[in-house]
Design an enzyme around this catalytic site. Structure first.
Site: not given
Length: 517
Positions: A436, A488
């Protein structure tokens, strides 16, 4: 009487062409006998008779374009030849005399009233895999209006794309079943039209000859040319009369670019505008305005919140000196555009750097499915694009196999399709990683949100001239902050940092990915 329906054409296939009918109106047919052959851009399909009987109506002729769910014709129990003859005669117009100028020809056609015409159902098309419903937008026609085959009647908004529904035949819109804002499902009847009827002949008690003006293309255009939905929409937005547009399409058809060029010429011919009026007093506007969110905006909101609630999101930052990329681009941009027909931008360098880093750190290109990790050995890069209706992320397939020119062309085509509202569902699904670029809007730094179920997203930012230490000296360099948000649960901190460092190294020395080192 049984309808002959266009079958589902397969994932990502939105239309087909009538190759040929094996029967004509009035012929006897048997159940499961092949009646018509369809061609798509991938396969050929056969459509069989739904019942024994007589072929009473053919709604589309050879060469016509149809969509899934469209009624191709009808099979009656018997006696169809006599019943179908008046309708067939209605659909056939006298040819334009050779001595009549094309631009002025308005031949009269004798038609039966709407009550005796063939009713054709307007159905919600198949809207793509996993799309179960949509919302009706604003109908462009009202009941009683004349419509032309392939003319856009309404736009259905889904949670991914907007789908245009076109008239399946010439005639009169006789009923709107699903009003503006209604929720509809694929295959649902949303309206009906009377094929072959005219707006002036919608309610007479007996057949009356009616003179119907026939729209004839401008001189130089093909008489059989059909305006595509994109051309119709562009003409409506720009106010261009398509009968005055010079067609440059390969089959004599009008292209969207033709309409845009005509719009430019029209704007240039307009007189200079007068001084703007003073702004209206603030009291003329409400202090607050409540507007219902579009389905696309609702989906964006829901998916972003789901992403926050599902993944263990963390963002790591770095910065890249863009001097080498900018110098390489400035040196070769003219030769690059001349050779490849597309401009050399920054995105191709970022995509190349991302693919190289993904190949080294496969966890960032993976996703979690329950208690399993799915490692992707293909590199389909989503590129976020801002549009009037919200943020969409079209996917550049197999980016690892593309050259810099191939990447630039692919991104350019996807961006244009996104802004024109012409993306297909296939172009929005299946990405493995997303990039992005908030820098085009001036963003200095951000923490992008994951595009689930992907495990990583790279945020590009504004290039700013900043003082940096280079070999013990302070120099002004074009610097860009980079942000990698990652899940994560699957990507460790060491892997995330290493991934971003690799991108920084590739950008600061583009020869690395050109030499694959």
């Amino acid at each position: 009487m049984a309808d002959i329906l266009t079958p589902a054409l397969g994932e990502s296939v939105t239309e087909a062409t009538i190759a040929r009918w094996t029967k004509k109106v009035g012929d006897p047919v048997k159940k499961d006998e092949v009646l018509v052959e369809l061609d798509t851009d991938k396969v050929s399909l056969e459509v069989v008779s739904p019942a024994d009987g007589t072929l009473e109506d053919i709604a589309f002729k050879d060469g016509d374009t149809i969509t899934p769910g469209a009624v191709l014709g009808r099979v009656g129990a018997g006696g169809g030849a006599a019943a179908a003859a008046p309708v067939a005669a209605v659909a056939k117009a006298d040819p334009v005399p050779a001595a009549t100028p094309v631009a002025e020809a308005t031949p009269a056609v004798t038609v039966a009233p709407a009550s005796t015409g063939t009713t054709v159902e307007i159905k919600t098309p198949v809207m793509g895999e996993s799309v179960a419903e949509g919302s009706i937008g604003t109908w462009t026609k009202k009941v009683g209006d004349a419509v032309r085959k392939d003319e856009v009647l309404v736009e259905i908004e889904t949670d991914k794309v907007a789908v245009e529904v076109s008239a399946p035949a010439d005639g009169v819109l006789s009923e709107i079943v699903a009003a503006d804002g209604a929720t509809v499902t694929p295959g649902q009847v949303i309206g009906k039209l009377t094929a072959g009827a005219s707006a002036a002949a919608s309610t007479p008690s007996a057949p009356v000859p009616v003179a119907v003006p026939v729209s004839v293309p401008a001189a130089g255009a093909s008489a059989s040319a059909v305006l595509s939905p994109a051309v119709q929409r562009t003409a409506a937005q720009t106010g261009v009369d398509t009968s005055t547009v010079a067609a440059t399409g390969p089959k004599g058809n009008i292209l969207k670019g033709d309409v845009l060029e005509a719009a430019k010429a029209l704007a240039a011919a307009q007189p200079a505008p007068s001084a703007p009026a003073a702004p209206a007093p603030r009291g003329d506007h409400p202090r607050e305005e409540r507007v219902k969110m579009t389905r696309l905006r609702q989906t964006i909101a829901r998916r972003l919140k789901e992403s926050q609630n599902t993944a263990a999101q963390l963002t790591t930052f770095n910065e890249a000196d863009m001097s080498a990329v900018m110098a390489l681009r400035n040196q070769y941009k003219d030769a690059f555009e001349k050779r490849h027909g597309t401009k050399l931008g920054f995105m191709s360098f970022f995509v190349k750097a991302v693919v190289s880093a993904l190949q080294e750190i496969p966890a960032v290109n993976a996703e979690i499915d329950g208690t399993d990790i799915i490692y992707k050995n293909h590199y389909d890069i989503g590129v976020a694009v801002g549009t009037d209706k919200g943020l969409v992320v079209p996917v550049l397939r197999d980016a690892d196999q593309l050259s810099l020119a191939g990447i630039e062309k692919g991104i350019s085509d996807l961006g244009k399709a996104a802004r024109d509202g012409e993306l297909t569902l296939d172009q929005l699904q299946g990405g493995t990683f997303t990039i992005t670029n908030g820098g085009v809007y001036g963003s200095l730094m951000s923490t992008p949100i994951l595009n689930m179920p992907q495990s990583g997203i790279l945020g590009m930012h504004n290039i700013v001239q900043r003082p940096v230490a280079v070999n013990g000296q302070v120099e002004i360099r074009p610097m860009m902050y980079l942000a990698l948000s990652y899940d994560h649960r699957i990507v460790d901190g060491k892997e995330a940092v290493t991934f971003l460092v690799r991108i920084k190294e590739h950008l600061e020395d583009p020869r690395r990915f050109l030499l694959d080192v």
